[in-house]
Design a protein around this motif. Structure first.
Motif, PDB file in Angstrom:
ATOM      1  N   PHE A  43      -4.859  -2.054   7.734  1.00 17.40           N
ATOM      2  CA  PHE A  43      -4.471  -1.621   6.394  1.00 17.40           C
ATOM      3  C   PHE A  43      -3.025  -2.016   6.132  1.00 17.40           C
ATOM      4  CE2 PHE A  43      -4.199   1.787   9.495  1.00 17.40           C
ATOM      5  CZ  PHE A  43      -2.866   2.149   9.434  1.00 17.40           C
ATOM      6  N   THR A  44      -2.675  -2.092   4.856  1.00 15.79           N
ATOM      7  CA  THR A  44      -1.302  -2.340   4.410  1.00 15.79           C
ATOM      8  C   THR A  44      -1.085  -1.490   3.165  1.00 15.79           C
ATOM      9  OG1 THR A  44      -1.430  -4.620   5.181  1.00 15.79           O
ATOM     10  CG2 THR A  44       0.378  -4.080   3.714  1.00 15.79           C
ATOM     11  N   PHE A  45      -0.279  -0.445   3.280  1.00 15.11           N
ATOM     12  CA  PHE A  45      -0.074   0.492   2.184  1.00 15.11           C
ATOM     13  C   PHE A  45       1.357   0.393   1.659  1.00 15.11           C
ATOM     14  CE2 PHE A  45      -3.434   3.310   4.353  1.00 15.11           C
ATOM     15  CZ  PHE A  45      -4.446   2.649   3.694  1.00 15.11           C
ATOM     16  N   ASP A  46       1.547   0.938   0.467  1.00 17.45           N
ATOM     17  CA  ASP A  46       2.870   1.000  -0.162  1.00 17.45           C
ATOM     18  C   ASP A  46       3.329   2.452  -0.133  1.00 17.45           C
ATOM     19  OD1 ASP A  46       5.144   0.756  -1.738  1.00 17.45           O
ATOM     20  OD2 ASP A  46       4.018   0.848  -3.601  1.00 17.45           O
ATOM     21  N   VAL A  47       4.532   2.673   0.344  1.00 19.97           N
ATOM     22  CA  VAL A  47       5.116   4.011   0.377  1.00 19.97           C
ATOM     23  C   VAL A  47       6.088   4.139  -0.789  1.00 19.97           C
ATOM     24  CG1 VAL A  47       6.471   5.670   1.690  1.00 19.97           C
ATOM     25  CG2 VAL A  47       4.848   4.163   2.871  1.00 19.97           C
ATOM     26  N   TYR A  48       5.806   5.069  -1.693  1.00 19.34           N
ATOM     27  CA  TYR A  48       6.675   5.321  -2.850  1.00 19.34           C
ATOM     28  C   TYR A  48       7.374   6.658  -2.588  1.00 19.34           C
ATOM     29  CZ  TYR A  48       8.175   5.678  -7.722  1.00 19.34           C
ATOM     30  OH  TYR A  48       8.912   5.785  -8.868  1.00 19.34           O
ATOM     31  N   ARG A  49       8.674   6.600  -2.410  1.00 15.99           N
ATOM     32  CA  ARG A  49       9.421   7.791  -1.998  1.00 15.99           C
ATOM     33  C   ARG A  49       9.928   8.567  -3.212  1.00 15.99           C
ATOM     34  NH1 ARG A  49      10.278   7.984   3.349  1.00 15.99           N
ATOM     35  NH2 ARG A  49       9.956   6.071   4.555  1.00 15.99           N
ATOM     36  N   MET A  50       9.511   9.831  -3.292  1.00 16.53           N
ATOM     37  CA  MET A  50      10.048  10.749  -4.301  1.00 16.53           C
ATOM     38  C   MET A  50      11.302  11.451  -3.778  1.00 16.53           C
ATOM     39  SD  MET A  50       7.867  10.425  -6.790  1.00 16.53           S
ATOM     40  CE  MET A  50       8.087  11.874  -7.815  1.00 16.53           C
ATOM     41  N   THR A  51      11.411  11.556  -2.459  1.00 14.65           N
ATOM     42  CA  THR A  51      12.609  12.093  -1.813  1.00 14.65           C
ATOM     43  C   THR A  51      13.047  11.115  -0.734  1.00 14.65           C
ATOM     44  OG1 THR A  51      11.327  13.327  -0.186  1.00 14.65           O
ATOM     45  CG2 THR A  51      11.857  14.468  -2.245  1.00 14.65           C
ATOM     46  N   LYS A  52      14.245  11.289  -0.229  1.00  9.23           N
ATOM     47  CA  LYS A  52      14.779  10.361   0.774  1.00  9.23           C
ATOM     48  C   LYS A  52      13.916  10.348   2.021  1.00  9.23           C
ATOM     49  CE  LYS A  52      18.978   9.202   3.347  1.00  9.23           C
ATOM     50  NZ  LYS A  52      20.383   9.587   3.608  1.00  9.23           N
ATOM     51  N   GLY A  53      13.494  11.515   2.485  1.00  3.34           N
ATOM     52  CA  GLY A  53      12.629  11.591   3.646  1.00  3.34           C
ATOM     53  C   GLY A  53      13.309  11.078   4.901  1.00  3.34           C
ATOM     54  N   GLU A  54      12.494  10.764   5.890  1.00  4.11           N
ATOM     55  CA  GLU A  54      12.982  10.236   7.159  1.00  4.11           C
ATOM     56  C   GLU A  54      12.938   8.723   7.100  1.00  4.11           C
ATOM     57  OE1 GLU A  54      12.099  10.710  11.965  1.00  4.11           O
ATOM     58  OE2 GLU A  54      10.896  11.789  10.477  1.00  4.11           O
ATOM     59  N   GLN A  55      14.108   8.103   7.029  1.00  3.53           N
ATOM     60  CA  GLN A  55      14.185   6.663   6.829  1.00  3.53           C
ATOM     61  C   GLN A  55      13.643   5.904   8.038  1.00  3.53           C
ATOM     62  OE1 GLN A  55      15.216   5.127   3.893  1.00  3.53           O
ATOM     63  NE2 GLN A  55      15.050   7.244   3.180  1.00  3.53           N
ATOM     64  N   ASP A  56      12.959   4.782   7.749  1.00  4.57           N
ATOM     65  CA  ASP A  56      12.428   3.857   8.753  1.00  4.57           C
ATOM     66  C   ASP A  56      11.448   4.528   9.719  1.00  4.57           C
ATOM     67  OD1 ASP A  56      14.046   1.840   7.696  1.00  4.57           O
ATOM     68  OD2 ASP A  56      15.738   2.427   8.978  1.00  4.57           O
ATOM     69  N   ALA A  57      10.892   5.654   9.311  1.00  4.36           N
ATOM     70  CA  ALA A  57       9.929   6.341  10.181  1.00  4.36           C
ATOM     71  C   ALA A  57       8.536   6.354   9.587  1.00  4.36           C
ATOM     72  CB  ALA A  57      10.394   7.775  10.449  1.00  4.36           C
TER      73      ALA A  57
ATOM     74  N   VAL B 226       2.676   5.456   8.928  1.00  5.02           N
ATOM     75  CA  VAL B 226       2.431   4.242   8.152  1.00  5.02           C
ATOM     76  C   VAL B 226       3.743   3.782   7.540  1.00  5.02           C
ATOM     77  CG1 VAL B 226       1.236   3.292   6.154  1.00  5.02           C
ATOM     78  CG2 VAL B 226       0.039   4.847   7.697  1.00  5.02           C
ATOM     79  N   LEU B 227       4.072   2.507   7.781  1.00  3.44           N
ATOM     80  CA  LEU B 227       5.297   1.929   7.245  1.00  3.44           C
ATOM     81  C   LEU B 227       5.015   1.216   5.928  1.00  3.44           C
ATOM     82  CD1 LEU B 227       6.751   0.445  10.553  1.00  3.44           C
ATOM     83  CD2 LEU B 227       7.253   2.667   9.504  1.00  3.44           C
ATOM     84  N   ASP B 228       6.064   1.031   5.153  1.00  4.88           N
ATOM     85  CA  ASP B 228       5.944   0.439   3.822  1.00  4.88           C
ATOM     86  C   ASP B 228       5.639  -1.056   3.917  1.00  4.88           C
ATOM     87  OD1 ASP B 228       6.033   0.283   1.074  1.00  4.88           O
ATOM     88  OD2 ASP B 228       8.205  -0.014   0.997  1.00  4.88           O
ATOM     89  N   TYR B 229       4.546  -1.491   3.277  1.00  2.38           N
ATOM     90  CA  TYR B 229       4.177  -2.908   3.199  1.00  2.38           C
ATOM     91  C   TYR B 229       4.181  -3.579   4.565  1.00  2.38           C
ATOM     92  CZ  TYR B 229       4.362  -2.891  -1.898  1.00  2.38           C
ATOM     93  OH  TYR B 229       4.117  -2.647  -3.209  1.00  2.38           O
ATOM     94  N   THR B 230       3.535  -2.975   5.518  1.00  4.21           N
ATOM     95  CA  THR B 230       3.442  -3.519   6.877  1.00  4.21           C
ATOM     96  C   THR B 230       1.987  -3.518   7.309  1.00  4.21           C
ATOM     97  OG1 THR B 230       5.627  -2.629   7.406  1.00  4.21           O
ATOM     98  CG2 THR B 230       4.235  -3.272   9.252  1.00  4.21           C
ATOM     99  N   VAL B 231       1.549  -4.642   7.866  1.00  2.00           N
ATOM    100  CA  VAL B 231       0.185  -4.724   8.364  1.00  2.00           C
ATOM    101  C   VAL B 231       0.071  -3.862   9.610  1.00  2.00           C
ATOM    102  CG1 VAL B 231      -1.643  -6.228   9.222  1.00  2.00           C
ATOM    103  CG2 VAL B 231      -0.091  -7.041   7.435  1.00  2.00           C
ATOM    104  N   MET B 232      -0.777  -2.838   9.549  1.00  4.76           N
ATOM    105  CA  MET B 232      -0.948  -1.913  10.659  1.00  4.76           C
ATOM    106  C   MET B 232      -2.437  -1.705  10.904  1.00  4.76           C
ATOM    107  SD  MET B 232       2.047   0.860   9.729  1.00  4.76           S
ATOM    108  CE  MET B 232       2.163   1.452  11.413  1.00  4.76           C
ATOM    109  N   GLY B 233      -2.765  -0.928  11.914  1.00  5.40           N
ATOM    110  CA  GLY B 233      -4.169  -0.708  12.206  1.00  5.40           C
ATOM    111  C   GLY B 233      -4.387   0.429  13.167  1.00  5.40           C
ATOM    112  N   ILE B 234      -5.629   0.889  13.242  1.00 15.20           N
ATOM    113  CA  ILE B 234      -6.061   1.881  14.212  1.00 15.20           C
ATOM    114  C   ILE B 234      -7.352   1.385  14.840  1.00 15.20           C
ATOM    115  CG2 ILE B 234      -4.980   3.805  12.974  1.00 15.20           C
ATOM    116  CD1 ILE B 234      -7.761   4.567  11.954  1.00 15.20           C
ATOM    117  N   GLU B 235      -7.725   1.971  15.968  1.00 18.96           N
ATOM    118  CA  GLU B 235      -8.971   1.627  16.636  1.00 18.96           C
ATOM    119  C   GLU B 235     -10.020   2.678  16.302  1.00 18.96           C
ATOM    120  OE1 GLU B 235      -9.300  -1.109  18.156  1.00 18.96           O
ATOM    121  OE2 GLU B 235      -7.251  -1.765  18.536  1.00 18.96           O
ATOM    122  N   VAL B 236     -11.219   2.219  15.982  1.00 17.39           N
ATOM    123  CA  VAL B 236     -12.324   3.111  15.629  1.00 17.39           C
ATOM    124  C   VAL B 236     -13.428   2.933  16.655  1.00 17.39           C
ATOM    125  CG1 VAL B 236     -13.998   3.734  13.849  1.00 17.39           C
ATOM    126  CG2 VAL B 236     -11.723   2.916  13.190  1.00 17.39           C
ATOM    127  N   PRO B 237     -13.984   4.031  17.206  1.00 12.09           N
ATOM    128  CA  PRO B 237     -15.061   3.881  18.197  1.00 12.09           C
ATOM    129  C   PRO B 237     -16.314   3.273  17.574  1.00 12.09           C
ATOM    130  CG  PRO B 237     -14.776   6.180  17.574  1.00 12.09           C
ATOM    131  CD  PRO B 237     -13.626   5.425  16.965  1.00 12.09           C
TER     132      PRO B 237
END
Length: 812
Positions: free
Chosen positions: A439-453, A589-600
């Motif tokens: 997956f590749t998702f977009d993170v839209y920040r309403m608050t500063k949150g925890e940067q780069d996490a 999940v990071l912003d605009y980064t190709v990531m993935g999980i393993e599914v049985p």
């Protein structure tokens, strides 16, 4: 297709056309090409009738009118009359798709088959028009094929003779010395590179050697083909040699060849985007290197023959005029195909042997084979929401509204749900009993949150055997199982796997006991039967299970945090197969980064078991559904349909790059064909400008569709009026006679735009560079449809060139 944005693959115009759209494409082609054929047939018949009977015999032969043409014209006229009557009486109308919701970009309608009376009448009318207009064309084309194509022994003899001729020519002393010297020098360079220990340069050297040998063999095969008997091949050979002697092609190659080198050689970029930038740049440069000189030379070919009087020598021979057109087309396409093959090989050689960052290799140096689902957004039940309607995702106000967003919070009921109607069987038994979910998702920040996490995200995957339901206001925000008893059994099974006691003394006694009488006894019996079935699946997965005196135990498995390849993973796969449910919580999940999980893989075995039932709305349940929830407060998670997929396989990047060039080759054929056809009547420069204009407009078919369907804000006449009056385009339109006249003019303009739109190919549908740049495999069916559409687009232009060339005065 649109270009990738921020390193993701976007399909905001829908999936590419595949085999399912072929029927609709054929129907649309008969309607569109048949409409133009009807106009051409009417003009031809009127011209033939206007030709005086006292003209010379050659004049009458140039515009023959057969009984077949008249019959087809009459049938076409009847069909179009029926179509007009259906429009007047509003019968058999093709349903118009509803306009998109505000703020959402419209998707082009898929070319599906329409069985309504209006569509059928229009298609039949176009078919009769094509049959009438193409009758002389087909007759002469059959004659041309008989003269130029043969599959008997004489053809094999001519091929052998041509091979001997070229072999003898290559054996001349001067050529042997030149070729031998070049080969020796190249081999010496390779030996030096190998000796000094430069593996990458040595690999590039070997690749270029293979590419050069391949192109040389292909060129030799083409030249021997041109030795076949028939004027088409002679003209093709002449065109091939003329282009080689001209300097236009070589100037383009020399000037733009450095642009084929990898991007990172010249410009620094984000490590994960190195291959994206390189692939995108090379694809664009290859398009220029092949299309511009190819179309320019094709547009100048026939006009130059007429200007230099060479064509008078040709037409004085027993040569059909359309053979000149075919020969020119084949010659130019053959040469530019060799150029495309060589440049593609050089590009792949440089890319494959250049140092690429690990991030780029992990994300894009591959050809993924994805399995995609349909995305929808859900939240609390509609009657419990303030809007009193189903949640459709949040629009955060970005200009590019490709994605919708879900709010992040531990108690958020909002979900992005991907539904899969089918599950490929090859996902049931993959290597390691695991299936990647990327997956590749977009993170839209309403608050500063925890940067780069990143943001915390939960993934819940359920089959049709474990359907989930929307929460109500009284139940809170958590989604629940439709079958609450099944959900309770799943939670109990997880706890028993953690301890290893699948069937304890109480459950064993329940299995041996009589008919349960209370709800608790029935629940215990149901759980015991589930655990017995789970134990069988654990044994099938290779997990050790012990049975003694009715008790069933296994090694404790940490199913809350399994790792592929461990006994815990085998236990999780068996659990997923038994219940059809799997959940992973707390994925960052990071912003605009190709990531993935393993599914049985057990989950997919469960998905393909049984027949899906119906939901509360009477719709068929999907075999698999993936629910995505954002847990981080104050953050929004953006997603579009192509952003998540099941990874079926990974193929080679190099092969995928070569496949992408088939789309470019289709464009090359199309616009060389347009240039050759236009040059039969126009001058060379005008033919080139016409081809270039069609190509450029083909890059903006979305805007052309908006103009043709009236989806834009105001038509050309209304917009011109607002510009003159210095009004905003969103200003309210007054109801006056002048305004109504402008709107009527816009409707007429839209009608003309719809007719003009049928002449313009969708150039972007032949562009596959973004698939390669993002590491996605190009399916064979996409390329087959590209080839079919190319042939369908070229055929009307060939008919037009046939009539223009036959009726042009070129004799001395």
């Amino acid at each position: 297709m649109t270009a990738p944005l921020f390193g993701i693959l976007q399909l905001d115009r829908g999936d590419p056309w595949g085999y399912a759209e072929l029927q609709g494409l054929v129907q649309a082609w008969l309607q569109d090409a048949g409409g133009f054929a009807a106009v051409g047939l009417a003009v031809y018949l009127l011209y033939a009738l206007a030709t005086p009977t006292d003209k010379s015999e050659s004049e009458r032969l140039r515009v023959p009118v057969s009984t077949w043409m008249l019959g087809m014209a009459a049938l076409a006229l009847v069909s179009y009359a029926i179509y007009l009557a259906l429009i007047i009486f509003k019968k058999g109308e093709v349903p118009v798709p509803p306009p998109p919701p505000p703020g959402e970009s419209p998707k082009p309608e898929l070319p599906v088959w329409h069985g309504q009376a209006q569509a059928i009448a229009l298609m039949i009318g176009g078919l009769f028009s094509l049959l009438g207009l193409c009758e002389p064309f087909v007759r002469d084309l059959y004659k041309i094929l008989r003269r130029n194509v043969s599959f008997n022994s004489s053809g094999a003899k001519r091929f052998g003779h041509a091979l001997g001729t070229y072999t003898t020519g290559l054996m001349s002393r001067r050529l042997l010395i030149a070729v031998g010297g070049a080969v020796a020098a190249y081999l010496a360079v390779g030996a030096v590179l190998f000796a000094i220990g430069a593996p990458q340069l040595t690999a590039i050297w070997a690749w270029l050697l293979a590419v050069g040998a391949g192109v040389a063999l292909a060129a030799l095969a083409v030249l021997m083909l041109f030795e076949a008997e028939g004027p088409v091949w002679a003209i093709a050979k002449l065109s091939f040699k003329e282009v080689i002697r001209k300097r236009v092609l070589w100037v383009f190659l020399i000037i733009l060849l450095p642009a084929l080198f990898p991007w990172q050689w010249f410009f620094p970029s984000k490590p994960s985007d190195e291959l994206r930038n390189t692939t995108g740049t090379i694809t664009f440069v290859l398009s220029i290197l092949c299309l511009v000189p190819g179309v320019l030379l094709a547009a100048l070919g026939i006009p130059d023959d007429i200007k230099s009087l060479n064509i008078f020598t040709i037409v004085s021979k027993p040569v059909e005029r359309f053979e000149i057109v075919l020969g020119r087309f084949i010659g130019y396409v053959s040469l530019m195909t060799l150029v495309l093959l060589g440049l593609t090989g050089i590009s792949v050689a440089l890319i494959a042997n250049t140092s690429v960052s690990p991030q780029a290799r992990a994300e894009t140096y591959k050809a993924r084979v994805p399995h995609r689902g349909k995305l929808e957004f859900k939240s609390m039940l509609a009657q419990d929401r303030q809007e009193k309607k189903d949640f459709e995702g949040t629009n955060v106000g970005r200009e590019f509204d490709y994605r919708r967003y879900i709010a992040g919070h531990p108690d958020s009921p909002q979900r992005g749900i991907w539904k899969f109607a089918t599950v490929p069987t090859d996902l049931e038994r993959p290597e390691g009993d695991r299936v990647p979910l990327e997956f590749t998702f977009d993170v839209y920040r309403m608050t500063k949150g925890e940067q780069d996490a990143g943001v915390l995200t939960n993934f819940t995957i359920a089959t049709h055997n474990a359907p989930q339901r929307q929460p109500s206001k009284q139940e809170g925000a958590e989604w629940r199982w439709v079958d609450a008893d099944q959900g309770a059994d799943y939670a109990a099974a997880v706890q028993r796997l953690l301890t290893g006691a699948l069937i304890d003394a109480r459950l064993a006694a329940r299995l041996k006991g009589g008919e349960p009488k209370t709800d608790q006894e029935r629940a215990e019996l149901r759980l015991a039967q589930r655990m017995k079935s789970l134990a069988e699946k654990l044994k099938a997965n290779g997990v050790k299970v012990t049975e003694a005196d009715g008790l069933v135990t296994t090694e404790p498995a940490n199913v809350s945090d399994p790792r592929p390849g461990t006994p815990a993973w085998k236990a999780v796969s068996a659990l997923a197969e038994e219940f059809g449910f799997f959940e992973l919580r707390g994925k960052r999940v990071l912003d605009y980064t190709v990531m993935g999980i393993e599914v049985p893989a057990g989950l997919f075995r469960s998905a393909n078991q049984g027949t899906p039932g119906k939901d509360e709305r009477g719709q068929t349940l999907p075999r698999l559904a993936i629910y995505v929830k954002c847990e981080s407060p104050g953050q929004l998670l953006g997603m579009a349909e192509p952003d998540l997929y099941l990874l079926r396989n990974e193929l080679r990047y190099e092969v995928n790059f070569f496949k992408s060039m088939i789309g470019l080759w289709c464009r090359l054929c199309m616009f060389i064909g347009v240039a050759v056809a236009a040059s039969t009547y126009l001058s060379g420069i005008l033919a080139f400008l016409l081809s270039a204009g069609i190509y450029i407009i083909g890059l903006f078919t979305d805007h052309l569709t908006d103009l043709a369907t009236g989806r834009n804000i105001g038509g050309p006449f209304q917009s011109l009026s607002q510009i003159v009056k210095a009004e905003q385009s969103t200003a309210q339109v007054t109801d006056s006679a002048g305004t109504r006249a402008l709107m009527f003019g816009d409707k007429i303009a839209a009608w003309f735009f719809r007719r003009f739109q049928n002449l313009i190919p969708d150039v972007e549908s032949f562009s596959w560079g973004h698939f390669v740049a993002e590491g996605f495999n190009i399916n064979a069916e996409y390329l087959v449809v590209n080839l079919v559409v190319t042939a369908g687009y070229l055929l009307p232009w060939a008919v037009l060139a046939y009539y223009l060339m036959r009726n042009r005065e070129v004799a001395a």
